[in-house]
Design a protein around this motif. Structure first.
Motif, PDB file in Angstrom:
ATOM      1  N   ASN A  98       2.426  -9.877  -1.878  1.00 52.77           N
ATOM      2  CA  ASN A  98       2.905 -11.313  -1.234  1.00 52.77           C
ATOM      3  C   ASN A  98       4.193 -11.495  -2.321  1.00 52.77           C
ATOM      4  O   ASN A  98       4.163 -11.336  -3.525  1.00 52.77           O
ATOM      5  N   PHE A  99       5.501 -11.975  -1.717  1.00 51.20           N
ATOM      6  CA  PHE A  99       6.632 -12.046  -2.286  1.00 51.20           C
ATOM      7  C   PHE A  99       7.180 -13.414  -2.913  1.00 51.20           C
ATOM      8  O   PHE A  99       7.846 -13.606  -3.892  1.00 51.20           O
ATOM      9  N   SER A 100       6.009 -14.467  -2.338  1.00 53.49           N
ATOM     10  CA  SER A 100       6.129 -15.723  -2.875  1.00 53.49           C
ATOM     11  C   SER A 100       6.059 -15.995  -4.385  1.00 53.49           C
ATOM     12  O   SER A 100       5.450 -15.425  -5.205  1.00 53.49           O
ATOM     13  N   LEU A 101       7.262 -16.728  -4.872  1.00 55.53           N
ATOM     14  CA  LEU A 101       7.087 -17.221  -6.435  1.00 55.53           C
ATOM     15  C   LEU A 101       5.687 -17.597  -6.752  1.00 55.53           C
ATOM     16  O   LEU A 101       5.200 -17.534  -7.691  1.00 55.53           O
ATOM     17  N   GLY A 102       5.387 -18.868  -6.088  1.00 53.25           N
ATOM     18  CA  GLY A 102       4.182 -19.522  -6.429  1.00 53.25           C
ATOM     19  C   GLY A 102       2.864 -18.547  -6.327  1.00 53.25           C
ATOM     20  O   GLY A 102       2.190 -18.728  -7.229  1.00 53.25           O
ATOM     21  N   VAL A 103       2.845 -17.765  -5.359  1.00 55.17           N
ATOM     22  CA  VAL A 103       1.869 -16.727  -5.551  1.00 55.17           C
ATOM     23  C   VAL A 103       1.809 -16.003  -6.635  1.00 55.17           C
ATOM     24  O   VAL A 103       0.594 -15.551  -7.068  1.00 55.17           O
ATOM     25  N   ASN A 104       2.759 -15.490  -7.199  1.00 58.95           N
ATOM     26  CA  ASN A 104       3.042 -14.499  -8.116  1.00 58.95           C
ATOM     27  C   ASN A 104       2.731 -15.051  -9.469  1.00 58.95           C
ATOM     28  O   ASN A 104       1.977 -14.793 -10.492  1.00 58.95           O
ATOM     29  N   ILE A 105       2.916 -16.417  -9.650  1.00 57.29           N
ATOM     30  CA  ILE A 105       2.378 -17.331 -10.514  1.00 57.29           C
ATOM     31  C   ILE A 105       1.118 -17.255 -10.539  1.00 57.29           C
ATOM     32  O   ILE A 105       0.078 -17.271 -11.629  1.00 57.29           O
ATOM     33  N   PHE A 106       0.523 -17.440  -9.254  1.00 59.07           N
ATOM     34  CA  PHE A 106      -1.196 -17.775  -8.963  1.00 59.07           C
ATOM     35  C   PHE A 106      -1.614 -16.278  -9.229  1.00 59.07           C
ATOM     36  O   PHE A 106      -2.845 -16.248 -10.073  1.00 59.07           O
ATOM     37  N   PHE A 107      -1.183 -15.157  -9.197  1.00 58.25           N
ATOM     38  CA  PHE A 107      -1.874 -13.873  -9.553  1.00 58.25           C
ATOM     39  C   PHE A 107      -1.961 -13.992 -11.307  1.00 58.25           C
ATOM     40  O   PHE A 107      -3.061 -13.506 -11.768  1.00 58.25           O
ATOM     41  N   ARG A 111      -5.479 -13.756 -13.460  1.00 54.12           N
ATOM     42  CA  ARG A 111      -6.061 -13.168 -14.338  1.00 54.12           C
ATOM     43  C   ARG A 111      -6.356 -13.508 -15.705  1.00 54.12           C
ATOM     44  O   ARG A 111      -7.586 -13.170 -16.302  1.00 54.12           O
ATOM     45  N   ILE A 112      -5.780 -14.644 -16.106  1.00 52.06           N
ATOM     46  CA  ILE A 112      -6.207 -15.531 -17.342  1.00 52.06           C
ATOM     47  C   ILE A 112      -7.589 -15.968 -17.087  1.00 52.06           C
ATOM     48  O   ILE A 112      -8.488 -15.856 -18.106  1.00 52.06           O
ATOM     49  N   LEU A 113      -7.596 -16.726 -15.836  1.00 52.91           N
ATOM     50  CA  LEU A 113      -8.851 -17.359 -15.614  1.00 52.91           C
ATOM     51  C   LEU A 113     -10.014 -16.379 -15.875  1.00 52.91           C
ATOM     52  O   LEU A 113     -11.235 -16.715 -16.113  1.00 52.91           O
ATOM     53  N   ALA A 114     -10.014 -15.392 -15.027  1.00 50.51           N
ATOM     54  CA  ALA A 114     -10.998 -14.233 -14.987  1.00 50.51           C
ATOM     55  C   ALA A 114     -11.594 -13.796 -16.384  1.00 50.51           C
ATOM     56  O   ALA A 114     -12.546 -13.856 -16.633  1.00 50.51           O
ATOM     57  N   SER A 115     -10.225 -13.707 -17.185  1.00 48.53           N
ATOM     58  CA  SER A 115     -10.890 -13.100 -18.612  1.00 48.53           C
ATOM     59  C   SER A 115     -11.456 -14.367 -19.467  1.00 48.53           C
ATOM     60  O   SER A 115     -12.405 -13.923 -20.202  1.00 48.53           O
ATOM     61  N   ILE A 144      -6.879  -8.912  -2.004  1.00 41.88           N
ATOM     62  CA  ILE A 144      -7.096  -7.674  -2.635  1.00 41.88           C
ATOM     63  C   ILE A 144      -6.502  -7.676  -3.902  1.00 41.88           C
ATOM     64  O   ILE A 144      -6.958  -7.363  -4.915  1.00 41.88           O
ATOM     65  N   THR A 145      -5.333  -8.087  -4.159  1.00 42.40           N
ATOM     66  CA  THR A 145      -4.543  -8.198  -5.183  1.00 42.40           C
ATOM     67  C   THR A 145      -5.097  -9.185  -6.345  1.00 42.40           C
ATOM     68  O   THR A 145      -5.552  -8.893  -7.391  1.00 42.40           O
ATOM     69  N   LEU A 146      -5.677 -10.058  -5.569  1.00 42.93           N
ATOM     70  CA  LEU A 146      -6.391 -11.297  -6.632  1.00 42.93           C
ATOM     71  C   LEU A 146      -7.629 -10.633  -6.965  1.00 42.93           C
ATOM     72  O   LEU A 146      -8.270 -10.830  -8.212  1.00 42.93           O
ATOM     73  N   ALA A 147      -8.467 -10.130  -6.142  1.00 40.60           N
ATOM     74  CA  ALA A 147      -9.725  -9.123  -6.498  1.00 40.60           C
ATOM     75  C   ALA A 147      -9.529  -8.316  -7.755  1.00 40.60           C
ATOM     76  O   ALA A 147     -10.255  -8.103  -8.637  1.00 40.60           O
ATOM     77  N   GLU A 148      -8.419  -7.602  -7.455  1.00 39.08           N
ATOM     78  CA  GLU A 148      -8.212  -6.497  -8.441  1.00 39.08           C
ATOM     79  C   GLU A 148      -7.570  -6.775  -9.875  1.00 39.08           C
ATOM     80  O   GLU A 148      -8.321  -6.617 -11.024  1.00 39.08           O
ATOM     81  N   GLY A 149      -7.279  -8.152 -10.032  1.00 38.08           N
ATOM     82  CA  GLY A 149      -6.892  -8.927 -11.026  1.00 38.08           C
ATOM     83  C   GLY A 149      -7.960  -9.253 -11.761  1.00 38.08           C
ATOM     84  O   GLY A 149      -8.158  -9.468 -13.002  1.00 38.08           O
TER      85      GLY A 149
END
Length: 235
Positions: A98-107, A111-115, A144-149
């Motif tokens: 996903n190339f969206s700026l907002g989505v990449n911030i979401f990624f 990761r931070i929330l998962a930790s 899938i990228t979210l799950a991997e994160g």
């Protein structure tokens, strides 16, 4: 900048429009069954084709010295092969689900929330994604990228479509109308629930991000992601 578009569906046409608005030139619009490909006229290629064509498109461009931006999903079992080829020919390649700026911030938030949540041991995670009925892959590459994160930053080991299990992140996919893309991550505990979500209002943000990535990659060598383009560091 002289851009070649591989795949000319809705995303390809939108990238075409935004590229022209930003002063670039489209030198080739290549659909599923191309004739002779004008590699010599391209400065960069943007691939939003189909899984069956993506690897051939990407490796073909890299072999000719053309940097590639790819947003095609459904072929990532061969990502290592493409990355190795890019390194071998000293090319430049950038893939994003996903190339969206907002989505990449979401990624990054994901990761931070998962930790943070993993340290409590009190919550179970689930991912829910909804897209338009024309989307070919399920689950989405973004999901899938979210799950991997999450897997990289927690005790979860894998993800599964529509299935729950030990150390498994369930991903629930829905295809409805013309929804551009909505992703919801939910952590459910015994006494409360934590939820973060991203909703796209149109596909324009995806297309703009792909063009920005194409502008960024010129003159570079290696395998990159949108984290590099946006200079998003890990926590």
């Amino acid at each position: 900048m002289k851009i070649a578009l591989f795949g000319y569906g809705k995303m390809g046409r939108m990238i075409d429009e935004i590229s022209l608005e930003r002063g670039h030139q489209i030198v080739a619009r290549i659909d599923e069954k191309p004739g002779e490909i004008p590699y010599g006229e391209m400065e960069v290629a943007i691939d939003f084709s189909v899984p069956e064509s993506a690897v051939t498109n990407i490796k073909g461009c890299l072999s000719k010295g053309v940097p590639v931006i790819s947003g095609t999903t459904g072929w990532l079992e061969r990502f290592g092969e493409v990355s190795d080829h890019c390194e071998k020919v000293k090319g430049a390649f950038l893939y994003a689900s996903n190339f969206s700026l907002g989505v990449n911030i979401f990624f990054e938030l994901n990761r931070i929330l998962a930790s943070m949540v993993d340290k409590t041991g009190e919550y179970e995670v689930g991912i829910d994604e909804t897209h338009h009925i024309h989307k070919l892959d399920t689950p989405s590459g973004t999901a899938i990228t979210l799950a991997e994160g999450i897997i990289e930053n927690s005790g979860y080991k894998k993800w599964a479509l529509d299935k729950e299990g030990p150390e498994t992140i369930p991903i629930y996919s829905h295809r409805e109308g013309e929804v551009p893309g909505t992703h919801v991550i939910t952590y459910t505990g015994g006494v409360d629930e934590i939820r973060i979500s991203h909703e796209a209002f149109s596909r324009k943000g995806f297309a703009l991000g792909a063009v920005v990535a194409a502008e960024w990659i010129l003159g570079k060598q290696g395998v990159f992601s949108m984290k590099d383009v946006l200079n998003l560091g890990r926590k």
